[in-house]
Enzyme design. Structure first.
Site, PDB file in Angstrom:
ATOM      1  N   HIS A  88       5.335  93.055  33.395  1.00  0.00           N
ATOM      2  CA  HIS A  88       6.218  94.112  32.897  1.00  0.00           C
ATOM      3  C   HIS A  88       7.533  94.136  33.684  1.00  0.00           C
ATOM      4  CE1 HIS A  88       2.980  95.359  30.432  1.00  0.00           C
ATOM      5  NE2 HIS A  88       2.289  95.986  31.352  1.00  0.00           N
ATOM      6  N   SER A 118       2.315 105.869  23.057  1.00  0.00           N
ATOM      7  CA  SER A 118       1.170 105.109  23.543  1.00  0.00           C
ATOM      8  C   SER A 118       1.013 105.271  25.050  1.00  0.00           C
ATOM      9  CB  SER A 118       1.337 103.628  23.181  1.00  0.00           C
ATOM     10  OG  SER A 118       0.195 102.890  23.551  1.00  0.00           O
ATOM     11  N   LYS A 166       2.858  98.908  26.970  1.00  0.00           N
ATOM     12  CA  LYS A 166       2.462  99.428  25.658  1.00  0.00           C
ATOM     13  C   LYS A 166       3.249  98.790  24.521  1.00  0.00           C
ATOM     14  CE  LYS A 166      -0.393 101.617  26.203  1.00  0.00           C
ATOM     15  NZ  LYS A 166      -1.773 101.212  26.641  1.00  0.00           N
TER      16      LYS A 166
END
Length: 301
Positions: A109, A139, A59
């Protein structure tokens, strides 16, 4: 959350709190069970010298930046054919990654220590984007609490717990995307482990303020300078409104994550500072305390 004391691992505690995804412990951290095998093989993944790695915490503008990087590489403001998930390092198989044409633009990530060693040995290009942590958690919560995977056998949203408990999951590092503080600390202090590595560091908020300038910075870092007109065209094509439309209506949907009817997509608001509409004073103070203890810096927003 006293009832969680009886649970044996953070992964189990997270699932008991409302995360409806199979979670496991990998190297001491919570991760999604579906990427466990890929993570085990990742260290020895064959690397090409012209590979480009986009590294973010979830995010943090990943879709946005990945599309920009693809446009820089092609030299024109045209959307990549597939969704970014086609090049998601930890979710694609070795064979799928090998099929990608060079230069491959991966997104991940993962923390620096989780990437293949060859990324650093071959000095591949690495772009790291950081975002205001409070906007990240908002988010993240919105994404997980509104999504139901189309093939979900449970028929539940990814997260069915409370907003307050979700903040604690984030602060504890018990979300499927991995621990925010360890992720941020490793990327912020990368030079300690990889002294000769030169990466391009971006701030989400700076991209929102002056996207053209940040596109230029990325292009110059990649050694692919373009005209000012092209920088502006890329910035315009990758505006929140245009990119959302492209991802939903233009791009090939083969690698798109499919949600059940009524679920929202990846694109929510694309704004900065929305956390102020979510956090209570007590939640914000609790967050700031952990943030400052873990990162040794004052929360800047």
């Amino acid at each position: 959350m006293d009832y969680l004391v009886k649970m044996s691992t953070p992964a189990e505690k997270a699932m008991a709190t409302g995360i409806n995804v199979d979670l496991v412990m990998i190297d001491g951290f919570v991760q999604s069970a579906m990427i466990m095998d890929n993570l085990k093989r990742l260290k020895d993944l064959p690397i090409r010298g012209d590979d480009i790695y986009l590294c973010t915490y979830p995010k943090s503008g990943t879709h946005w930046t990945w599309e920009i990087l693809n446009m820089i590489v092609t030299g024109k403001a045209e959307y990549a054919k597939h969704w970014q998930n086609s090049a998601w390092l930890e979710y694609r198989t070795k064979e799928e990654l090998e099929e990608l044409a060079s230069p491959r633009i991966f997104h991940t990530h993962l923390r620096p220590s989780q990437l293949p060693d060859a990324v650093w040995n071959q000095r591949c290009k690495v772009v790291y984007v950081r975002r205001n942590a409070k906007d990240c958690v908002v988010s993240f919560f919105s994404h997980f609490s509104k999504q139901i995977w189309k093939d979900s056998t449970l028929g539940k949203h990814i997260y069915t717990g409370s907003w307050d408990d979700f903040i604690d999951l984030f602060l504890n590092g018990w979300l499927p995307g991995g621990p925010y503080f360890e992720h941020t600390f490793e990327w912020t202090n990368l030079s300690e482990a990889h002294k000769d590595s030169e990466i391009c560091r971006l701030q989400y908020e700076d991209m929102k303020k002056d996207c053209v300038n940040e596109v230029r910075r990325m292009a110059e870092y990649l050694g692919r300078p373009l005209s000012d007109h092209t920088y502006q065209a890329i910035s315009d094509a990758c505006s929140f409104k245009n990119l959302k439309h492209a991802n939903e209506k233009i791009k090939d949907q083969t690698y798109h994550v499919h949600w059940q009817d009524g679920s929202s997509g990846y694109f929510r608001k694309g704004t900065t500072g929305d956390w102020k509409n979510w956090f209570t004073v007590a939640q914000s103070e609790r967050f700031d305390k952990v943030y400052e203890e873990r990162l040794k810096e004052t929360f800047p927003y």
